[in-house]
Design a protein around this motif. Structure first.
Motif, PDB file in Angstrom:
ATOM      1  N   LYS A   1      10.172  -5.474  -8.229  1.00  0.00           N
ATOM      2  CA  LYS A   1      10.411  -6.371  -7.401  1.00  0.00           C
ATOM      3  C   LYS A   1      11.428  -7.394  -7.156  1.00  0.00           C
ATOM      4  O   LYS A   1      11.713  -7.695  -6.092  1.00  0.00           O
ATOM      5  N   LYS A   2      12.590  -7.398  -8.062  1.00  0.00           N
ATOM      6  CA  LYS A   2      14.116  -8.680  -7.734  1.00  0.00           C
ATOM      7  C   LYS A   2      14.641  -7.817  -6.210  1.00  0.00           C
ATOM      8  O   LYS A   2      15.054  -8.650  -5.420  1.00  0.00           O
ATOM      9  N   ILE A   3      14.473  -6.505  -6.498  1.00  0.00           N
ATOM     10  CA  ILE A   3      15.450  -6.082  -5.201  1.00  0.00           C
ATOM     11  C   ILE A   3      14.441  -6.096  -3.908  1.00  0.00           C
ATOM     12  O   ILE A   3      15.194  -7.058  -2.650  1.00  0.00           O
ATOM     13  N   PHE A   4      13.251  -6.350  -3.504  1.00  0.00           N
ATOM     14  CA  PHE A   4      12.516  -6.680  -2.820  1.00  0.00           C
ATOM     15  C   PHE A   4      12.846  -8.163  -2.255  1.00  0.00           C
ATOM     16  O   PHE A   4      11.958  -8.428  -0.941  1.00  0.00           O
ATOM     17  N   THR A   5      11.918  -8.876  -3.994  1.00  0.00           N
ATOM     18  CA  THR A   5      12.096 -10.417  -3.484  1.00  0.00           C
ATOM     19  C   THR A   5      13.724 -10.738  -3.131  1.00  0.00           C
ATOM     20  O   THR A   5      13.454 -11.578  -1.650  1.00  0.00           O
ATOM     21  N   ARG A   6      14.393 -10.260  -3.442  1.00  0.00           N
ATOM     22  CA  ARG A   6      16.151 -10.813  -2.782  1.00  0.00           C
ATOM     23  C   ARG A   6      15.594 -10.411  -1.677  1.00  0.00           C
ATOM     24  O   ARG A   6      16.711 -11.305  -0.501  1.00  0.00           O
ATOM     25  N   CYS A   7      15.567  -8.646  -0.866  1.00  0.00           N
ATOM     26  CA  CYS A   7      15.586  -9.147   0.501  1.00  0.00           C
ATOM     27  C   CYS A   7      14.671  -9.452   1.433  1.00  0.00           C
ATOM     28  O   CYS A   7      14.798  -9.825   3.113  1.00  0.00           O
ATOM     29  N   GLY A   8      13.909 -10.540   1.326  1.00  0.00           N
ATOM     30  CA  GLY A   8      13.047 -11.026   2.046  1.00  0.00           C
ATOM     31  C   GLY A   8      11.981 -10.405   2.215  1.00  0.00           C
ATOM     32  O   GLY A   8      11.349 -10.822   3.327  1.00  0.00           O
ATOM     33  N   ILE A   9      11.149  -9.189   1.940  1.00  0.00           N
ATOM     34  CA  ILE A   9      10.198  -8.542   2.397  1.00  0.00           C
ATOM     35  C   ILE A   9       9.138  -9.092   1.412  1.00  0.00           C
ATOM     36  O   ILE A   9       9.164  -8.800  -0.079  1.00  0.00           O
ATOM     37  N   LYS A  10       8.149  -9.255   2.230  1.00  0.00           N
ATOM     38  CA  LYS A  10       6.973  -9.557   1.391  1.00  0.00           C
ATOM     39  C   LYS A  10       6.301  -8.252   1.057  1.00  0.00           C
ATOM     40  O   LYS A  10       6.031  -7.426   2.075  1.00  0.00           O
ATOM     41  N   TYR A  11       5.625  -7.557  -0.214  1.00  0.00           N
ATOM     42  CA  TYR A  11       5.046  -6.724  -0.722  1.00  0.00           C
ATOM     43  C   TYR A  11       4.043  -6.479  -2.003  1.00  0.00           C
ATOM     44  O   TYR A  11       3.984  -7.838  -1.465  1.00  0.00           O
ATOM     45  N   PHE A  12       3.220  -5.413  -1.930  1.00  0.00           N
ATOM     46  CA  PHE A  12       2.802  -5.483  -2.721  1.00  0.00           C
ATOM     47  C   PHE A  12       2.329  -4.153  -3.636  1.00  0.00           C
ATOM     48  O   PHE A  12       3.459  -3.196  -2.905  1.00  0.00           O
ATOM     49  N   ILE A  13       1.967  -4.162  -4.247  1.00  0.00           N
ATOM     50  CA  ILE A  13       1.917  -2.686  -5.303  1.00  0.00           C
ATOM     51  C   ILE A  13       0.691  -1.965  -5.943  1.00  0.00           C
ATOM     52  O   ILE A  13      -0.150  -2.976  -5.834  1.00  0.00           O
ATOM     53  N   VAL A  14       0.940  -0.939  -5.681  1.00  0.00           N
ATOM     54  CA  VAL A  14      -0.535  -0.407  -5.598  1.00  0.00           C
ATOM     55  C   VAL A  14      -0.407   1.095  -6.680  1.00  0.00           C
ATOM     56  O   VAL A  14      -0.067   1.205  -6.803  1.00  0.00           O
ATOM     57  N   GLY A  15      -1.523   1.583  -7.129  1.00  0.00           N
ATOM     58  CA  GLY A  15      -1.554   3.091  -7.895  1.00  0.00           C
ATOM     59  C   GLY A  15      -1.148   3.875  -6.790  1.00  0.00           C
ATOM     60  O   GLY A  15      -2.464   4.256  -6.223  1.00  0.00           O
ATOM     61  N   ALA A  16      -0.829   4.900  -7.308  1.00  0.00           N
ATOM     62  CA  ALA A  16      -0.401   5.661  -6.161  1.00  0.00           C
ATOM     63  C   ALA A  16      -0.727   7.241  -6.992  1.00  0.00           C
ATOM     64  O   ALA A  16      -1.175   7.459  -8.281  1.00  0.00           O
ATOM     65  N   SER A  17      -0.939   8.359  -6.223  1.00  0.00           N
ATOM     66  CA  SER A  17      -1.332   9.275  -6.473  1.00  0.00           C
ATOM     67  C   SER A  17      -0.100  10.174  -6.676  1.00  0.00           C
ATOM     68  O   SER A  17       1.640   9.818  -6.180  1.00  0.00           O
ATOM     69  N   SER A  18       0.742  11.129  -7.796  1.00  0.00           N
ATOM     70  CA  SER A  18       2.005  11.469  -7.762  1.00  0.00           C
ATOM     71  C   SER A  18       1.646  13.100  -7.122  1.00  0.00           C
ATOM     72  O   SER A  18       3.557  13.259  -7.104  1.00  0.00           O
ATOM     73  N   GLY A  19       1.060  13.661  -6.463  1.00  0.00           N
ATOM     74  CA  GLY A  19       1.644  14.474  -5.697  1.00  0.00           C
ATOM     75  C   GLY A  19       1.702  15.299  -6.127  1.00  0.00           C
ATOM     76  O   GLY A  19       1.913  15.621  -7.310  1.00  0.00           O
ATOM     77  N   ALA A  20       3.278  15.784  -5.341  1.00  0.00           N
ATOM     78  CA  ALA A  20       3.656  17.271  -4.800  1.00  0.00           C
ATOM     79  C   ALA A  20       5.108  16.556  -6.321  1.00  0.00           C
ATOM     80  O   ALA A  20       5.324  17.840  -6.247  1.00  0.00           O
ATOM     81  N   MET A  21       4.991  15.403  -6.933  1.00  0.00           N
ATOM     82  CA  MET A  21       5.653  15.051  -7.363  1.00  0.00           C
ATOM     83  C   MET A  21       5.376  15.223  -8.848  1.00  0.00           C
ATOM     84  O   MET A  21       6.967  15.928  -9.959  1.00  0.00           O
ATOM     85  N   GLY A  22       4.236  15.385  -9.429  1.00  0.00           N
ATOM     86  CA  GLY A  22       3.765  15.749 -10.658  1.00  0.00           C
ATOM     87  C   GLY A  22       3.624  14.576 -11.282  1.00  0.00           C
ATOM     88  O   GLY A  22       4.165  13.556 -11.120  1.00  0.00           O
ATOM     89  N   GLY A  23       2.972  14.534 -12.836  1.00  0.00           N
ATOM     90  CA  GLY A  23       3.511  13.644 -13.528  1.00  0.00           C
ATOM     91  C   GLY A  23       1.774  12.530 -13.683  1.00  0.00           C
ATOM     92  O   GLY A  23       0.997  13.477 -13.461  1.00  0.00           O
ATOM     93  N   THR A  24       1.864  11.416 -14.746  1.00  0.00           N
ATOM     94  CA  THR A  24       0.931  11.213 -15.524  1.00  0.00           C
ATOM     95  C   THR A  24       0.836   9.981 -14.686  1.00  0.00           C
ATOM     96  O   THR A  24      -0.451   9.642 -14.851  1.00  0.00           O
ATOM     97  N   GLY A  25       1.188   9.777 -14.154  1.00  0.00           N
ATOM     98  CA  GLY A  25       1.403   7.718 -13.228  1.00  0.00           C
ATOM     99  C   GLY A  25       2.047   8.388 -12.284  1.00  0.00           C
ATOM    100  O   GLY A  25       3.224   7.836 -12.082  1.00  0.00           O
ATOM    101  N   SER A  26       1.766   6.944 -10.963  1.00  0.00           N
ATOM    102  CA  SER A  26       2.413   6.321 -10.217  1.00  0.00           C
ATOM    103  C   SER A  26       2.744   5.561  -9.666  1.00  0.00           C
ATOM    104  O   SER A  26       1.265   5.016  -9.343  1.00  0.00           O
ATOM    105  N   GLN A  27       3.003   4.378  -9.093  1.00  0.00           N
ATOM    106  CA  GLN A  27       2.532   3.291  -8.397  1.00  0.00           C
ATOM    107  C   GLN A  27       3.946   2.981  -6.809  1.00  0.00           C
ATOM    108  O   GLN A  27       4.539   4.214  -7.426  1.00  0.00           O
ATOM    109  N   GLU A  28       3.147   2.372  -5.618  1.00  0.00           N
ATOM    110  CA  GLU A  28       4.024   2.511  -4.337  1.00  0.00           C
ATOM    111  C   GLU A  28       4.232   1.190  -4.032  1.00  0.00           C
ATOM    112  O   GLU A  28       3.226   0.161  -4.398  1.00  0.00           O
TER     113      GLU A  28
END
Length: 564
Positions: free
Chosen positions: A178-205
């Motif tokens: 959050k700090k990184i993208f804010t400092r860069c001046g980018i308007k972003y949002f966060i979504v719940g995401a699929s872990s896909g081929a990466m595997g795992g139990t949870g992820s956000q984009e």
RNA sequence: CGGGGUGUGGCUCAGCCCGGUUAGAGCGCCUGCCUUGGGCGCAGGAGGCCGGAAGUUCGAAUCUUCUCACCCCGACCA
């Protein structure tokens, strides 16, 4: 830097291959050039921007205890065979001369190091990161730097002893992002995401909204629910059971194949139909039942099945296996198929589905009574306007570009690569991992997507390759040449990155156009017009606002503006 | 991997259907003059195996076949 000596090849015209604003502007501003599909050379101006972004990333990663390292891009193929990821489609690029591959990400190498050196619970937790070039076998690179075969990524990996500690590491990364993208001046949002081929139990984009994005996201304007369509759910009500389960009966439906045709032919609501989709999962026949015209979401299907090869069954194959064509398949008395169904069908009766006989359907199906449905999963793709799963507000759907992705990997790699530590009782335990990526070029491209106008890029101070674009309007004027040279010296001495347009025999108009294209936050314009009154002009790129300041106050004024 | 499109000077493109002098334009580049507050003006000039290969033909940028590259749509996308 003086433009007369700099390598900043700007273009007046838009290169034919560039289709989206960031690509066009990165080319026109001389930031980069394409070498081959999905591979770009970063020229000095482009590198300065990427370097600025990297430094922000470093500062925020260090702030959460990240330790920077640098892993090799060249990996032994065997390591990828061991982790089971060698043959993921369109993933790994390999080299011909040896059994080496170009790394598309670094869980494997991190795991290799961790398995050697993480021995005790006392060695944990760890967060390791790098900013490094990745290679992927993209079938179709596109949109400039947004999807390339070679790209720079910040990838971080957390190693923890417990799931609770993983949550802490994960949350720390989310905050850093959050700090990184804010400092860069980018308007972003966060979504719940699929872990896909990466595997795992949870992820956000971490996403930006963009018509050019390759991802689709569902957003609730009311409560802020946000999810990648791959995992998004909605609060659509289930269809109701009919009161009494009548005995099944065959109905003649000549030449009626699709759900729409059935709705029309039988004058029945589409929610009374169980649509059959036929797939093979790891070679085995699979029947998937969806309600009415609900669309199957293949990402959800993949997740539900736990991965593996999943492909729709061919028409001929289907005919030989069932004796019927695609439009007439159903769950009743279907042999040799594993049957799963969407949650919306759970507990349903009074359904109509195919009879496994062309031109016939079966009515009054009670799934619990008449079909062997092994499991019900959420398998449908949500549609725009459906009720939010949290607050029932109308969901919005929009395209987005993925800037960063954070994963709770859990023990996936610890298991395959044998990454363990000894706990207090001397018992070996798997290390709990997380992995966290940011596309560095995407930061640059996304920023430009959000900050440009018809004239060019509009840099903020954080990413700008230079803070000040100093324009000597006419180098043939002795006064202008002297004053701009003096200002260049003063500002540079004050530690400000200044780009001085000291080109001779170039018209003012040309210089102004170039300055707007390159987009430094402030343009300082030294011309005879102002000097006549002892003034120079400062133009703010973002707003176009111009202020005249006295020559002797100029440097101080500029320093003040930059300190805003 | 399926479908479509494009390859002509550094960049943007015309010419190709309907084969025929020495292949064009604008921008950029070089020289000189001129001009100096929004991609000036004038004059002169350099720069091309018309993506590659094979064919058809007296003759191919132009027609045919193959091939390569790039772009777009789709599939795919950790």
């Amino acid at each position: 830097m003086k433009i007369s000596k700099a390598f900043i090849p700007t273009l007046k015209e838009v290169p034919a291959d560039a289709n989206i604003p960031s690509h066009q502007l990165m080319m026109r501003a001389g930031m980069m050039r394409q070498l081959t599909a999905g591979v770009y050379s970063y020229l000095p101006l482009g590198l300065r921007v990427i370097t600025n972004a990297m430094n922000i990333v470093r500062e925020e990663m260090n702030a959460i205890g990240g330790q920077e390292l640098l892993l090799p891009a060249l990996n032994p193929e065997s390591l990828w065979i061991q982790s089971g990821r060698r043959n993921i489609p369109n993933f790994i690029l390999s080299i011909k001369e040896r059994d080496l591959v170009l790394a598309p990400t670094h869980e494997e190498v991190i795991g290799y190091i961790a398995s050697m050196h993480i021995q005790s619970y006392k060695d944990l937790p760890q967060t390791w990161y790098q900013i490094q070039t990745k290679f992927r076998n993209e079938p179709r690179p596109r949109s400039g730097v947004l999807r390339g075969r070679q790209f720079i990524m910040k990838d971080a990996y957390s190693l923890d002893r417990s799931w609770e500690d993983l949550d802490k590491s994960y949350d720390a990364h989310a905050e850093a992002y959050k700090k990184i993208f804010t400092r860069c001046g980018i308007k972003y949002f966060i979504v719940g995401a699929s872990s896909g081929a990466m595997g795992g139990t949870g992820s956000q984009e971490f996403m930006i909204e963009s018509e050019f994005g390759e991802d689709t996201t569902a957003l609730c304007p009311k409560c802020g629910y946000a999810a990648n369509l791959e995992v998004a759910t909605s609060n659509l009500p289930k269809a109701k059971r009919v009161e009494k389960s009548e005995p099944t009966k065959e109905i003649h439906t000549p030449n009626v194949k699709t759900i729409d045709q059935l709705v029309d032919f039988l004058k029945t609501d589409q929610s009374r139909f169980a649509k059959s989709l036929v797939y093979r999962h790891n070679g085995k026949p699979l029947l998937i039942l969806m309600m009415g015209n609900d669309q199957l979401n293949e990402s959800k299907l993949t997740a539900a099945l736990g991965g593996g090869d999943i492909a729709p069954m061919g028409a001929e194959e289907l005919l030989s296996l069932t004796g019927a064509d695609g439009g007439s398949i159903g769950p009743v008395n279907l042999r040799g198929f594993r049957i799963i169904a969407d949650k919306r069908l759970e507990g349903m009766n009074g359904l109509i589905s195919g009879a496994n006989k062309n031109d016939y359907h079966i009515a009054n199906i009670d799934l619990a009574r008449d079909a062997k449905v092994e499991e019900y999963y959420d398998l449908r793709s949500i549609e725009v306007g459906e009720p939010c799963p949290k607050c029932s507000g109308a969901l919005k759907i929009s395209n987005a570009i993925e800037l960063g992705h954070i994963f709770k990997l859990g023990t996936k790699y610890s298991d395959t690569l044998n990454i363990t530590y000894l706990d207090e009782s001397g018992k070996a335990q798997p290390v709990i991992m997380g992995s966290y990526g940011i596309g560095m070029e995407r930061i640059v491209a996304c920023y430009i997507e959000q900050n440009h106008d018809k004239d060019g890029i509009i840099w903020n101070k954080a990413l700008a390759p230079y803070q000040i674009h100093l324009i000597a309007v006419n180098m043939n004027s002795k006064d202008v040449a002297e004053v701009s040279e003096k200002m260049y010296g003063e500002l540079t001495k004050a530690g400000i990155d200044v780009l001085l347009d000291d080109r001779t025999n170039i018209t003012p108009g040309f210089k102004f156009k170039d300055a707007d294209l390159l987009g430094m936050p402030f343009q300082v314009i030294v011309g005879d017009k102002g000097l006549k009154n002892g003034q120079i002009e400062i133009k703010r790129r973002k707003t176009g606002e111009r202020i005249m300041v006295k020559l002797e106050d100029a440097s101080a004024e500029i320093i003040k503006l930059l300190a805003e």
